[in-house]
Scaffold this motif. Structure first.
Motif, PDB file in Angstrom:
ATOM      1  N   SER A 156       8.187   2.375   3.470  1.00  0.00           N
ATOM      2  CA  SER A 156       8.196   1.749   2.148  1.00  0.00           C
ATOM      3  C   SER A 156       7.921   0.263   2.215  1.00  0.00           C
ATOM      4  O   SER A 156       8.419  -0.438   3.114  1.00  0.00           O
ATOM      5  CB  SER A 156       9.542   1.982   1.465  1.00  0.00           C
ATOM      6  OG  SER A 156       9.519   1.308   0.215  1.00  0.00           O
ATOM      7  N   LYS A 165       3.111  -3.738   4.778  1.00  0.00           N
ATOM      8  CA  LYS A 165       2.189  -2.726   5.313  1.00  0.00           C
ATOM      9  C   LYS A 165       0.813  -3.304   5.639  1.00  0.00           C
ATOM     10  O   LYS A 165       0.191  -2.881   6.614  1.00  0.00           O
ATOM     11  CB  LYS A 165       2.074  -1.550   4.336  1.00  0.00           C
ATOM     12  CG  LYS A 165       3.402  -0.819   4.113  1.00  0.00           C
ATOM     13  CD  LYS A 165       3.186   0.541   3.478  1.00  0.00           C
ATOM     14  CE  LYS A 165       4.377   0.976   2.663  1.00  0.00           C
ATOM     15  NZ  LYS A 165       4.198   2.280   2.034  1.00  0.00           N
ATOM     16  N   SER A 222       5.983   1.265  -4.927  1.00  0.00           N
ATOM     17  CA  SER A 222       4.776   1.002  -5.718  1.00  0.00           C
ATOM     18  C   SER A 222       4.947   1.339  -7.198  1.00  0.00           C
ATOM     19  O   SER A 222       4.207   0.834  -8.045  1.00  0.00           O
ATOM     20  CB  SER A 222       3.608   1.838  -5.173  1.00  0.00           C
ATOM     21  OG  SER A 222       3.429   1.608  -3.809  1.00  0.00           O
ATOM     22  N   ILE A 225       1.480   5.079   6.429  1.00  0.00           N
ATOM     23  CA  ILE A 225       1.699   4.259   5.229  1.00  0.00           C
ATOM     24  C   ILE A 225       2.414   5.067   4.149  1.00  0.00           C
ATOM     25  O   ILE A 225       3.156   4.518   3.326  1.00  0.00           O
ATOM     26  CB  ILE A 225       0.342   3.670   4.751  1.00  0.00           C
ATOM     27  CG1 ILE A 225       0.026   2.449   5.611  1.00  0.00           C
ATOM     28  CG2 ILE A 225       0.338   3.325   3.269  1.00  0.00           C
ATOM     29  CD1 ILE A 225      -1.354   1.899   5.456  1.00  0.00           C
ATOM     30  N   TRP A 253      10.337   7.183  -6.538  1.00  0.00           N
ATOM     31  CA  TRP A 253      10.826   7.010  -5.168  1.00  0.00           C
ATOM     32  C   TRP A 253       9.972   5.996  -4.412  1.00  0.00           C
ATOM     33  O   TRP A 253      10.360   5.519  -3.354  1.00  0.00           O
ATOM     34  CB  TRP A 253      10.798   8.359  -4.422  1.00  0.00           C
ATOM     35  CG  TRP A 253       9.457   9.026  -4.449  1.00  0.00           C
ATOM     36  CD1 TRP A 253       8.420   8.830  -3.588  1.00  0.00           C
ATOM     37  CD2 TRP A 253       9.000   9.968  -5.432  1.00  0.00           C
ATOM     38  NE1 TRP A 253       7.340   9.584  -3.967  1.00  0.00           N
ATOM     39  CE2 TRP A 253       7.663  10.301  -5.079  1.00  0.00           C
ATOM     40  CE3 TRP A 253       9.582  10.573  -6.554  1.00  0.00           C
ATOM     41  CZ2 TRP A 253       6.903  11.207  -5.831  1.00  0.00           C
ATOM     42  CZ3 TRP A 253       8.817  11.463  -7.281  1.00  0.00           C
ATOM     43  CH2 TRP A 253       7.502  11.774  -6.933  1.00  0.00           C
ATOM     44  N   LEU A 306       0.838  -1.200   0.000  1.00  0.00           N
ATOM     45  CA  LEU A 306       0.000   0.000   0.000  1.00  0.00           C
ATOM     46  C   LEU A 306       0.867   1.242   0.000  1.00  0.00           C
ATOM     47  O   LEU A 306       1.916   1.263   0.655  1.00  0.00           O
ATOM     48  CB  LEU A 306      -0.851   0.041   1.276  1.00  0.00           C
ATOM     49  CG  LEU A 306      -1.982  -0.972   1.405  1.00  0.00           C
ATOM     50  CD1 LEU A 306      -2.513  -0.961   2.838  1.00  0.00           C
ATOM     51  CD2 LEU A 306      -3.097  -0.653   0.417  1.00  0.00           C
ATOM     52  N   MET A 307       0.461   2.265  -0.731  1.00  0.00           N
ATOM     53  CA  MET A 307       1.075   3.594  -0.574  1.00  0.00           C
ATOM     54  C   MET A 307      -0.038   4.629  -0.458  1.00  0.00           C
ATOM     55  O   MET A 307      -1.178   4.388  -0.860  1.00  0.00           O
ATOM     56  CB  MET A 307       2.010   3.939  -1.732  1.00  0.00           C
ATOM     57  CG  MET A 307       1.336   4.210  -3.043  1.00  0.00           C
ATOM     58  SD  MET A 307       2.423   5.054  -4.230  1.00  0.00           S
ATOM     59  CE  MET A 307       1.904   6.762  -4.026  1.00  0.00           C
ATOM     60  N   THR A 308       0.318   5.776   0.086  1.00  0.00           N
ATOM     61  CA  THR A 308      -0.626   6.878   0.238  1.00  0.00           C
ATOM     62  C   THR A 308      -0.487   7.810  -0.947  1.00  0.00           C
ATOM     63  O   THR A 308       0.630   8.062  -1.411  1.00  0.00           O
ATOM     64  CB  THR A 308      -0.322   7.614   1.556  1.00  0.00           C
ATOM     65  OG1 THR A 308      -0.372   6.657   2.607  1.00  0.00           O
ATOM     66  CG2 THR A 308      -1.291   8.738   1.827  1.00  0.00           C
TER      67      THR A 308
HETATM   68  C1  LIG Z   1      -0.510  12.527   2.609  1.00  0.00           C
HETATM   69  C2  LIG Z   1       0.462  11.909   1.635  1.00  0.00           C
HETATM   70  C3  LIG Z   1       0.240  12.040   0.287  1.00  0.00           C
HETATM   71  C4  LIG Z   1       1.135  11.459  -0.633  1.00  0.00           C
HETATM   72  N1  LIG Z   1       0.888  11.591  -1.969  1.00  0.00           N
HETATM   73  C5  LIG Z   1       1.709  10.989  -2.864  1.00  0.00           C
HETATM   74  C6  LIG Z   1       1.432  11.043  -4.256  1.00  0.00           C
HETATM   75  O1  LIG Z   1       0.444  11.608  -4.700  1.00  0.00           O
HETATM   76  N2  LIG Z   1       2.306  10.420  -5.110  1.00  0.00           N
HETATM   77  C7  LIG Z   1       3.420   9.773  -4.651  1.00  0.00           C
HETATM   78  O2  LIG Z   1       4.182   9.231  -5.475  1.00  0.00           O
HETATM   79  N3  LIG Z   1       3.718   9.697  -3.336  1.00  0.00           N
HETATM   80  C8  LIG Z   1       2.871  10.280  -2.436  1.00  0.00           C
HETATM   81  N4  LIG Z   1       3.136  10.189  -1.103  1.00  0.00           N
HETATM   82  C9  LIG Z   1       4.337   9.487  -0.675  1.00  0.00           C
HETATM   83  C10 LIG Z   1       4.184   7.970  -0.689  1.00  0.00           C
HETATM   84  O3  LIG Z   1       3.000   7.555  -0.058  1.00  0.00           O
HETATM   85  C11 LIG Z   1       5.409   7.388   0.025  1.00  0.00           C
HETATM   86  O4  LIG Z   1       6.557   7.625  -0.798  1.00  0.00           O
HETATM   87  C12 LIG Z   1       5.258   5.925   0.374  1.00  0.00           C
HETATM   88  O5  LIG Z   1       6.211   5.618   1.348  1.00  0.00           O
HETATM   89  C13 LIG Z   1       5.434   5.012  -0.822  1.00  0.00           C
HETATM   90  O6  LIG Z   1       5.275   3.692  -0.391  1.00  0.00           O
HETATM   91  P1  LIG Z   1       5.977   2.480  -1.158  1.00  0.00           P
HETATM   92  O7  LIG Z   1       7.468   2.753  -1.177  1.00  0.00           O
HETATM   93  O8  LIG Z   1       5.622   1.280  -0.343  1.00  0.00           O
HETATM   94  O9  LIG Z   1       5.396   2.456  -2.544  1.00  0.00           O
HETATM   95  C14 LIG Z   1       2.268  10.755  -0.172  1.00  0.00           C
HETATM   96  C15 LIG Z   1       2.486  10.611   1.207  1.00  0.00           C
HETATM   97  C16 LIG Z   1       1.584  11.186   2.099  1.00  0.00           C
HETATM   98  C17 LIG Z   1       1.843  11.029   3.573  1.00  0.00           C
END
Ligand SMILES: Cc1cc2nc3c(=O)[nH]c(=O)nc-3n(C[C@H](O)[C@H](O)[C@H](O)COP(=O)(O)O)c2cc1C
Length: 189
Positions: free
Chosen positions: A93, A99, A63, A89, A60, A37-39
């Motif tokens: 990462s 997660k 996901s 979340i 970065w 999951l990512m946010t």
């Molecule tokens: C409120 C919030 C909004 C976010 N929006 C985005 C987004 O729109 N696009 C993005 O690439 N990362 C966004 N992020 C950052 C990712 O959620 C973050 O890099 C996450 O750790 C990725 O998880 P993963 O490495 O498991 O894919 C956001 C984080 C937060 C806290």
């Protein structure tokens, strides 16, 4: 005319705080047999039918590879009661953390795609990547929604929006102006 106005100059790098869209969602992916999951706050509806959703998922993020390689995800829409988990979340990462297990979210099998739905959420939208033309320059994936689920029984139905700096607003009252939407009747039930 500028004199007398209460409008103040606002720094461009903070424009995101004025217009950052919402609601905050989570992106569920399945990669090498493991769900993650990512946010995500940067997304937008692009078309009604078939529904197209633009989503920024950056390299970065763990996901990113999952989405790019598999071409599938589920967009899960959390209620405001889940805000702390959703922020956390977005601050760790899938490279390092399982997660779903760590944040105690329940996977439910999706119908059209491999990544799981998140049972605790208000809604889940199963998506397939429809276009990657803007990924190279903007990390902008165009997703087509292929199946959607809602939980009308869920007690907390309010969604929340990121204001771009770690603060959030909670969606409030619904105002009904359907009687004025005379050109757009097709979008009302
Ligand atoms: C409120 C919030 C909004 C976010 N929006 C985005 C987004 O729109 N696009 C993005 O690439 N990362 C966004 N992020 C950052 C990712 O959620 C973050 O890099 C996450 O750790 C990725 O998880 P993963 O490495 O498991 O894919 C956001 C984080 C937060 C806290």
């Amino acid at each position: 005319m500028t004199g007398g106005s209460d409008m103040k100059n606002f720094p461009l790098h903070k424009v995101v705080r004025l217009i950052e869209p919402g609601p905050v969602v989570m992106v569920s992916t399945l990669y090498h047999g493991r769900a993650n999951l990512m946010t995500m706050g940067f997304h937008m509806m692009m078309q009604h039918d078939p529904p197209l959703i633009g989503a920024i998922v950056g390299p970065w993020d763990y996901s990113y590879d999952a989405l790019h390689t598999t071409g599938e995800c589920v967009i899960a829409i959390p209620g405001v009661d889940l805000i702390d988990k959703v922020v956390d979340i977005g601050n760790c990462s899938g490279n390092e953390v399982d997660k779903f297990a760590h944040f105690a979210f329940t996977r439910r099998k999706a119908k059209q795609v491999a990544p799981p739905l998140v049972d605790e959420c208000l809604a889940n939208i199963e998506c397939r990547v429809a276009d990657t033309q803007l990924v190279g320059q903007y990390d902008f994936f165009i997703l087509e929604a292929v199946q959607a689920w809602i939980n009308p029984e869920r007690k907390e139905q309010r969604i929340f929006h990121h204001k771009g700096d770690g603060t959030f607003s909670v969606a409030g009252r619904t105002l009904n102006r359907q009687d004025r939407m005379i050109r757009w009747k097709q979008f009302q039930d």
